[in-house]
Design a protein around this motif. Structure first.
Motif, mmCIF file in Angstrom:
data_model
loop_
_atom_site.group_PDB
_atom_site.id
_atom_site.type_symbol
_atom_site.label_atom_id
_atom_site.label_comp_id
_atom_site.label_asym_id
_atom_site.label_seq_id
_atom_site.Cartn_x
_atom_site.Cartn_y
_atom_site.Cartn_z
ATOM 1 N N SER A 122 18.844 -44.956 67.668
ATOM 2 C CA SER A 122 19.423 -44.901 69.014
ATOM 3 C C SER A 122 20.595 -43.934 69.074
ATOM 4 C CB SER A 122 19.881 -46.298 69.444
ATOM 5 O OG SER A 122 20.582 -46.249 70.668
ATOM 6 N N VAL A 123 21.443 -43.955 68.045
ATOM 7 C CA VAL A 123 22.658 -43.135 68.051
ATOM 8 C C VAL A 123 22.361 -41.678 67.685
ATOM 9 C CG1 VAL A 123 24.919 -42.792 66.972
ATOM 10 C CG2 VAL A 123 24.152 -45.100 67.575
ATOM 11 N N ILE A 124 21.557 -41.463 66.640
ATOM 12 C CA ILE A 124 21.319 -40.105 66.135
ATOM 13 C C ILE A 124 20.131 -39.434 66.805
ATOM 14 C CG2 ILE A 124 20.793 -38.754 64.062
ATOM 15 C CD1 ILE A 124 22.346 -40.780 62.448
ATOM 16 N N GLY A 125 19.116 -40.238 67.166
ATOM 17 C CA GLY A 125 17.935 -39.673 67.814
ATOM 18 C C GLY A 125 16.722 -39.719 66.916
ATOM 19 N N ALA A 126 15.634 -40.294 67.418
ATOM 20 C CA ALA A 126 14.413 -40.440 66.623
ATOM 21 C C ALA A 126 13.815 -39.098 66.239
ATOM 22 C CB ALA A 126 13.385 -41.278 67.390
ATOM 23 N N GLU A 127 13.994 -38.076 67.077
ATOM 24 C CA GLU A 127 13.376 -36.772 66.838
ATOM 25 C C GLU A 127 14.227 -35.850 65.965
ATOM 26 O OE1 GLU A 127 10.258 -36.192 67.708
ATOM 27 O OE2 GLU A 127 10.307 -38.263 68.421
ATOM 28 N N THR A 128 15.394 -36.309 65.556
ATOM 29 C CA THR A 128 16.230 -35.496 64.670
ATOM 30 C C THR A 128 15.538 -35.330 63.321
ATOM 31 O OG1 THR A 128 18.234 -36.351 65.729
ATOM 32 C CG2 THR A 128 18.492 -35.321 63.570
ATOM 33 N N LYS A 129 15.463 -34.106 62.842
ATOM 34 C CA LYS A 129 14.837 -33.853 61.539
ATOM 35 C C LYS A 129 15.688 -34.479 60.444
ATOM 36 C CE LYS A 129 11.718 -31.292 63.514
ATOM 37 N NZ LYS A 129 10.367 -31.832 63.757
ATOM 38 N N ILE A 130 15.053 -35.211 59.572
ATOM 39 C CA ILE A 130 15.810 -35.936 58.554
ATOM 40 C C ILE A 130 16.518 -34.982 57.598
ATOM 41 C CG2 ILE A 130 13.884 -36.186 56.926
ATOM 42 C CD1 ILE A 130 15.023 -39.033 56.373
ATOM 43 N N ARG A 131 15.975 -33.801 57.393
ATOM 44 C CA ARG A 131 16.632 -32.829 56.521
ATOM 45 C C ARG A 131 17.877 -32.223 57.160
ATOM 46 N NH1 ARG A 131 14.017 -30.907 51.921
ATOM 47 N NH2 ARG A 131 11.917 -31.748 51.621
ATOM 48 N N SER A 132 18.018 -32.407 58.476
ATOM 49 C CA SER A 132 19.175 -31.834 59.156
ATOM 50 C C SER A 132 20.332 -32.820 59.260
ATOM 51 C CB SER A 132 18.785 -31.360 60.567
ATOM 52 O OG SER A 132 18.562 -32.473 61.423
ATOM 53 N N LEU A 133 20.147 -34.051 58.797
ATOM 54 C CA LEU A 133 21.221 -35.046 58.878
ATOM 55 C C LEU A 133 22.432 -34.574 58.082
ATOM 56 C CD1 LEU A 133 19.338 -38.456 58.518
ATOM 57 C CD2 LEU A 133 20.158 -37.346 60.592
ATOM 58 N N SER A 134 23.587 -34.717 58.673
ATOM 59 C CA SER A 134 24.812 -34.215 58.064
ATOM 60 C C SER A 134 25.882 -35.298 58.029
ATOM 61 C CB SER A 134 25.337 -33.013 58.855
ATOM 62 O OG SER A 134 25.720 -33.432 60.163
ATOM 63 N N ARG A 135 26.992 -34.963 57.405
ATOM 64 C CA ARG A 135 28.121 -35.885 57.344
ATOM 65 C C ARG A 135 28.655 -36.176 58.747
ATOM 66 N NH1 ARG A 135 29.095 -38.686 52.574
ATOM 67 N NH2 ARG A 135 31.313 -38.954 52.159
ATOM 68 N N SER A 136 28.605 -35.176 59.632
ATOM 69 C CA SER A 136 29.105 -35.385 60.992
ATOM 70 C C SER A 136 28.258 -36.405 61.737
ATOM 71 C CB SER A 136 29.137 -34.062 61.760
ATOM 72 O OG SER A 136 27.842 -33.505 61.879
ATOM 73 N N HIS A 137 26.945 -36.429 61.479
ATOM 74 C CA HIS A 137 26.095 -37.464 62.070
ATOM 75 C C HIS A 137 26.571 -38.848 61.634
ATOM 76 C CE1 HIS A 137 22.924 -34.207 62.519
ATOM 77 N NE2 HIS A 137 22.888 -34.787 63.699
ATOM 78 N N MET A 138 26.880 -38.972 60.342
ATOM 79 C CA MET A 138 27.279 -40.264 59.795
ATOM 80 C C MET A 138 28.656 -40.684 60.313
ATOM 81 S SD MET A 138 24.612 -40.963 58.101
ATOM 82 C CE MET A 138 23.530 -39.864 59.020
ATOM 83 N N ARG A 139 29.552 -39.729 60.470
ATOM 84 C CA ARG A 139 30.882 -40.038 61.006
ATOM 85 C C ARG A 139 30.774 -40.512 62.459
ATOM 86 N NH1 ARG A 139 35.057 -40.801 57.382
ATOM 87 N NH2 ARG A 139 34.967 -39.238 55.739
ATOM 88 N N HIS A 140 29.866 -39.894 63.205
ATOM 89 C CA HIS A 140 29.659 -40.323 64.597
ATOM 90 C C HIS A 140 29.102 -41.738 64.633
ATOM 91 C CE1 HIS A 140 28.720 -40.314 68.807
ATOM 92 N NE2 HIS A 140 27.424 -40.395 68.585
#
Length: 256
Positions: free
Chosen positions: A130-148
């Motif tokens: 819900s927060v990051i988005g189901a369509e976000t590519k898993i290889r593109s996940l970053s520290r900023s995603h986790m901080r958000h």
């Protein structure tokens, strides 16, 4: 390891240092996962050996032909070795989304979770997607995603889905942050969410769906002392406990 990445470190043979212009070579393995680094190490080392022998050949030195052409099958393709994915429908795909990866994780037949554990993982999946988005590519996940995501967890109300059924977790968190009305989930529960997410991302790295786990090491600081995490017994509860036969003495002489 340099700046969170694993490297192959190799000393240049003495007879080649002048031609190559250095005494040591570092080659990035392009990962922060020790398991993946170990898989990539042999191929990277082989490429360096091939480079050394090629340099010897150009310098007119004796060369190991078996290193330049290790197999007869390679005569028509003498390029350096590469790592290729197995030709299978299940081969890792750089385009796998977060939602798809999570579905694979929860349906992995090697997992034998109790019902309660599976429910926790599914709850964390719903929040993360819900927060990051189901369509976000898993290889593109970053520290900023986790901080958000941590910022959302920081103000996520207790029982948010029941209290705010029409709001997303991010919207419910923003409302609590703005109004201060309500109580957020505990630090312990927030860290359980992060731990569950980290388990999923470690699995994704092992399955070669992701190159790293960006939530690794991220935790909320818990200011509550361990001795204060449980409420003390009330006087009535203590009175009831210590008036039990165990403390008052047993009157059954036959059984002691």
């Amino acid at each position: 390891m340099r700046q969170g990445r694993y490297y192959l470190r190799r000393r240049v043979p003495r007879d080649l240092r002048e031609a190559i212009g250095r005494a040591e070579i570092w080659r990035s393995l392009n990962t922060d996962s020790l398991q993946i680094a170990r898989r990539r190490l042999p191929a990277a080392a082989a490429r360096l050996e091939l480079m050394f022998e090629d340099t010897r050949s150009k310098e007119g030195k004796d060369v190991g032909l078996t290193l330049l052409k290790p197999l007869d099958d390679d005569l028509h393709n003498p390029g350096p070795p590469t790592i290729t994915a197995p030709k299978s429908e299940e081969a890792p795909c750089p385009g796998v989304t977060l939602g798809e990866a999570y579905e694979r994780y929860l349906s992995d037949p090697t997992h034998h979770w109790p019902a309660r554990t599976r429910k926790t993982y599914d709850t964390v999946r719903k929040l993360t997607v819900s927060v990051i988005g189901a369509e976000t590519k898993i290889r593109s996940l970053s520290r900023s995603h986790m901080r958000h995501l941590m910022e959302v967890l920081r103000y996520l109300p207790r029982n948010a889905t029941k209290l705010f059924p029409d709001l997303s977790p991010e919207q419910a968190s923003a409302r609590l942050k703005e109004t201060g009305k309500g109580e957020p989930i505990s630090v312990v529960n927030a860290n359980v969410y992060l731990s569950s997410l980290s388990s999923f991302l470690n699995w994704a790295v092992d399955e070669e769906l992701a190159e790293r786990n960006p939530v690794r090491g991220l935790r909320f600081a818990d200011s509550t002392a361990k001795k204060d995490k449980r409420n003390p017994f009330s006087p009535d509860q203590l009175r009831l406990i210590f008036h039990a036969p165990l403390y008052k003495g047993c009157k059954d002489g036959d059984r002691g």
